[in-house]
Design an enzyme around this catalytic site. Sequence first.
Site, PDB file in Angstrom:
ATOM      1  N   CYS A   1      -0.303   4.087   2.265  1.00 57.38           N
ATOM      2  CA  CYS A   1       0.003   3.868   3.688  1.00 57.38           C
ATOM      3  C   CYS A   1       1.492   4.080   3.971  1.00 57.38           C
ATOM      4  O   CYS A   1       1.850   4.662   4.987  1.00 57.38           O
ATOM      5  CB  CYS A   1      -0.336   2.441   4.106  1.00 57.38           C
ATOM      6  SG  CYS A   1      -1.877   1.804   3.462  1.00 57.38           S
ATOM      7  N   ASP A   2       2.347   3.582   3.102  1.00 58.12           N
ATOM      8  CA  ASP A   2       3.759   3.454   3.468  1.00 58.12           C
ATOM      9  C   ASP A   2       4.737   4.312   2.656  1.00 58.12           C
ATOM     10  O   ASP A   2       5.918   4.372   2.993  1.00 58.12           O
ATOM     11  CB  ASP A   2       4.188   1.979   3.341  1.00 58.12           C
ATOM     12  CG  ASP A   2       3.379   1.078   4.275  1.00 58.12           C
ATOM     13  OD1 ASP A   2       2.955   1.582   5.338  1.00 58.12           O
ATOM     14  OD2 ASP A   2       3.175  -0.098   3.951  1.00 58.12           O
TER      15      ASP A   2
ATOM     16  N   CYS B   1       0.825  -1.212   0.000  1.00 58.59           N
ATOM     17  CA  CYS B   1       0.000   0.000   0.000  1.00 58.59           C
ATOM     18  C   CYS B   1       0.862   1.266   0.000  1.00 58.59           C
ATOM     19  O   CYS B   1       1.426   1.639   1.032  1.00 58.59           O
ATOM     20  CB  CYS B   1      -0.934  -0.009   1.216  1.00 58.59           C
ATOM     21  SG  CYS B   1      -1.905   1.489   1.401  1.00 58.59           S
TER      22      CYS B   1
END
Length: 323
Positions: free
Chosen positions: A150-151, A147
């Site tokens: 997200c990261d 993701c």
Amino acid sequence: MVERDIRNVVIIGSGPAGLTAAVYSARANLSPLVIEGEPSSTSDQPGGQLMLTTDVENYPGFPEGVLGPELMVKFRAQAQRFGAEMIAERVTRVDFSGPPHGVWVGDPNASEPTHRAWAVIVSTGAQSLMLGLEAEERLLGHGLSTCATCDGFFFRDQHIAVVGGGDSALEEAIFLTRFASKVTVIHRRDALRASKIMQDRAFANDGIEFLWNNVVTGILGEDKLTGVEVHNTVSGENSKLDVTGLFIAIGHRPNTDLFEGQLQRKENGYLLTEPGASRTGVEGVFACGDAQDDVYRQAVTAAGSGCMAAIDAERWLESTGHG
Ligand code: NAP
């Protein structure tokens, strides 16, 4: 089974969607039962996909960030505080010909369902497709990610790679150029599957380079990803790519096989819900989270849709006089 054995609400799945639905329905005095999933499983483990991540920095309310598993412990404790009951088992069969509806754990051939409920909230989530390499499980959250939203932030000024040739891979790659010094898209063929517009955007982006006809054969690193091994399917050459991050973007799979023939699914397997609501088209069955969301796939959107499902279920119970 007598009517008093029929529960108000059974929730299948215990990621952010299921546990938010549990908080809301428990606070509405509906005494929900959450069937959490099986601890030994990597696909439907209690807590969902956040159990496979490390730092979560985009969940509101945690300015310093929070570990994925720690966040799910908090979700669970909050639902329990209001009386939600939890069982760490796997649902093996459902019968949505009610209401009341039937849910089996254990032997799917048992003649009677293990649980019956007027309302069922489905929050079985989804899983990212993985390459099937040995190091994946160990390095997920340690340089390996599924993701970018997200990261991506953790990879500032680093050279990272994205595997895949579809819209997801290009979307992730384009997003990652905001942080990375260079993004290499590794694709197993010499033509992308992605839409023309995404291809044009990716080709026009100086931060992205393509490694065609290459498959990832190894992920290197013990506690932290230090590189990937690739094999060129045309030249037969093996080489190593010195990247510190690898994003796998080869597709997602919703955990919805259980509902085949019971609930309407889209062509890609995601559950169909009424626009702007969690109703599935089957009376008393509601769906939320990644099992029905093929667009946003975020913990916070899953939690929001879990809240919607609980409110939809509560209103449905009220209006039908069940529960
Ligand atoms: P996808 O379209 O199925 O693409 C998956 C990609 O991963 C393909 O290029 C495939 O290669 C590759 N792949 C699959 N298994 C692999 C493996 N084991 N090893 C290496 N590569 C592998 O999946 P997606 O990109 O997640 O998209 C899913 C759907 O959502 C699509 O309909 C897409 O258009 C849509 N979507 C749209 C947007 C957007 O419009 N912004 C963004 C994301 C997703 P091959 O090409 O060789 O099969």
